[in-house]
Each structure stands twice: as C-alpha cells, then as structure tokens.
Scaffold this active site. Structure first.
Site, PDB file in Angstrom:
ATOM      1  N   ASP A 163      -4.594  -4.520  13.442  1.00 29.43           N
ATOM      2  CA  ASP A 163      -5.151  -3.626  12.420  1.00 29.43           C
ATOM      3  C   ASP A 163      -4.593  -4.012  11.052  1.00 29.43           C
ATOM      4  OD1 ASP A 163      -6.712  -0.926  12.094  1.00 29.43           O
ATOM      5  OD2 ASP A 163      -4.922  -0.724  10.842  1.00 29.43           O
ATOM      6  N   ILE A 164      -5.480  -4.134  10.051  1.00 33.08           N
ATOM      7  CA  ILE A 164      -5.046  -4.452   8.696  1.00 33.08           C
ATOM      8  C   ILE A 164      -4.360  -3.225   8.095  1.00 33.08           C
ATOM      9  CG2 ILE A 164      -5.775  -5.200   6.406  1.00 33.08           C
ATOM     10  CD1 ILE A 164      -8.222  -6.481   7.718  1.00 33.08           C
ATOM     11  N   ASP A 180     -14.600  -6.422   2.392  1.00 32.85           N
ATOM     12  CA  ASP A 180     -15.243  -7.331   3.352  1.00 32.85           C
ATOM     13  C   ASP A 180     -14.616  -8.722   3.287  1.00 32.85           C
ATOM     14  OD1 ASP A 180     -16.911  -5.329   4.175  1.00 32.85           O
ATOM     15  OD2 ASP A 180     -18.673  -6.046   3.080  1.00 32.85           O
ATOM     16  N   GLU A 206     -11.572  -2.430  10.270  1.00 32.93           N
ATOM     17  CA  GLU A 206     -10.558  -3.448   9.964  1.00 32.93           C
ATOM     18  C   GLU A 206      -9.692  -3.756  11.181  1.00 32.93           C
ATOM     19  OE1 GLU A 206      -8.706   0.571   8.812  1.00 32.93           O
ATOM     20  OE2 GLU A 206     -10.683  -0.372   8.900  1.00 32.93           O
TER      21      GLU A 206
END
Length: 290
Positions: A163-164, A180, A206
């Site tokens: 996960d970002i 994006d 994300e």
C-alpha cells in the site's frame, strides 16, 4: 491427447507441422500428462482401458487448472444420449470413428482458434487499465489455483500486500492525474523487481498484491524489503517540486498456517492484509510478516 488408432492416414499426417502432440495410454497417465503440460486441446477417446472417457472428462472439469482446456471426444457411437452427456460434461465437439483425418484437423484448428480468441479476451479482461498489471479478479483466480497446487505438493506459497503510504493527501493536494502517475510508477517498480514466477496485481486504488510462488514467509519478507527500499528511492516531479513516496508491505506465508485445511485464498489475503495494517500502525514504510 488420444489413444492409438489404426486409421490409415493418422501416422505421418499427424500431428500437423508446428503442433506438439502428447500421447497417453490410459486415464491415469492422461490426467497426469494434462496437469504437467497444460495442453491447448485434449482429444479424448470415450473407450479406454479402466476409467472411461466420460469419467476422465469430469476429472478434467473438476480441476481449476484444467477447466479452460477444450475437449474433443472421439467416439464410435452415434448415440444422441452419449453426445449430450459429453457436451454436458464440458466437451466442445466430437468426432465419430472411424474418422477422416482432414475433418479431424479442421475441427482441431477450429477449436484452437476459438480458444486463442477466448484467451485473448480473457487476458484483456483481467488486466488493469491504468497500470498494465493483472487485476483483482485474476488475483482471486490465481490464488485459488496456487492453493490447489500447494495442497498437492510440498511447495511454499506467500502473498504480499503493498500500500502506498499517505496517498490520499497527495492525491487531494496535487490532483488525480498526478496520483495516477505515482500509482503507475510504483506498479512499474514492483513489476521490475518481481521474479518471473511472481504474480503482481493491482488490488485496488493504491494497493497491490503479489503472489510469491515457491517462497516461504521468510523469503517473501526479504523480497518485500528489497521492494520497499527501492520504492523509497523513487521521486515524482511536479513543476519544481519532487514528491517522494514510500510503501508499507504486509506478508503472509502458507508455512505460517498450522493446519493445511485452513489455508485458503481468502485466509492468505486476510493474513497479509492484517500484517499490512500492522505495518501502517508501526509507522509505515516497513515490512511486517503476519
């Protein structure tokens, strides 16, 4: 795959140039060969020693790995009930014996052509449009297949959820097009750093998921740490500003499950997701093994 036949022109004329032909003497050998080689098409005789063709076809269609493989029956009967039963079991065509080699080739070509179009459409439907990675639907199907493999072998299997970190504030501040770009950049890094045997998917938003074949939870954590460290070096330019990103990764391995029966795709996903939540709880930009 088909039993031997005495049809005159079968020998030299078969297989046509460019086709690889595998032969099996009985159902047991045929089932194993199909699992080992995953052919594009199965030619299946109804009359075999021991297990008959109908039973073998049912075994093919009960195996998630083998379901997509088209089956053409070879049968010496014109009985309608037999043909209906074959179609109900998942066969796509039949050829009556004694068969004409030219007709059989034509039916095989048609079946392979249909499968090729089906594979192209299926592949397109399972690719995430933004990143070019596999999507969540493919992840679910692939996980089910890998669990099935695991239950029949001694191989290991792990899953990493990525996960970002703090993505929403970046997205809200700089806009979705820039967000994006970050998703695409992280996706590219994960794909570049993964092995040929790994399956990298966009899970949603994300978040990403990586199936790590033949990999213990310890091995998966080492791979995940390498990915985390590499992504930490990325930066994305917006005007004069450079935005750095980090990721948190949760890892779960099948070797951490006490009972093999408890290991399912959902259970592995939940374990990896729980480890990811813990990584974020501990301050983000880290790998936690669940």
């Amino acid at each position: 795959m088909t039993p031997r036949t005495s049809t005159g022109s079968w020998g030299r004329a078969w297989p046509p140039r460019g086709w690889l032909y595998l032969h099996a003497q009985d159902a047991t050998e045929g089932l194993q060969a199909t699992r080992d080689h995953l052919p594009d098409l199965i030619l299946l005789d109804l009359d075999m020693p021991g297990t008959d063709g109908m039973t073998l076809c049912r075994q093919f269609k009960e195996d998630p790995d083998l379901v997509p493989i088209p089956v053409i029956f070879l049968t010496g009967t014109l009985d309608v009930a037999t043909k209906v039963q074959a179609f109900d079991l998942g066969a796509i065509d039949y050829v009556t014996k004694p068969f004409d080699t030219i007709e059989l080739k034509a039916r095989v070509r048609a079946a392979l052509r249909t499968k090729r179009y089906h594979d192209l459409l299926t592949t397109k439907a399972r690719i995430d449009a933004l990143t070019g990675l596999w999507n969540r639907g493919y992840l679910n199907d692939q996980l089910a297949m890998e669990i099935s493999h695991l239950q029949r072998s001694d191989l290991a299997l792990s899953l990493a959820m990525v996960d970002i970190d703090l993505f929403k504030p970046v997205n809200d501040t700089h806009g979705h097009p820039f967000g994006d770009r970050i998703i695409q950049g992280v996706a590219g890094a994960l794909n570049r750093l993964s092995r040929d045997t790994d399956v990298v998917c966009r899970y949603g938003g994300e978040e990403f998921a990586i199936i790590l074949r033949d990999t213990s939870s310890y091995g998966a954590s080492v791979i995940a740490e390498r990915m985390r460290a590499e992504i930490e070096t990325l930066s994305f330019r917006l005007g004069r500003e450079c935005i750095a990103v980090t990721v948190s990764i949760g890892v779960a391995g099948g070797d951490r499950f006490v009972e093999t029966a408890e290991l399912t795709g959902d259970a592995l996903l939940q374990a990896a997701d729980k480890a990811l939540y813990e990584a974020k709880n501990q301050g983000r930009n880290r790998v936690v093994t669940g």
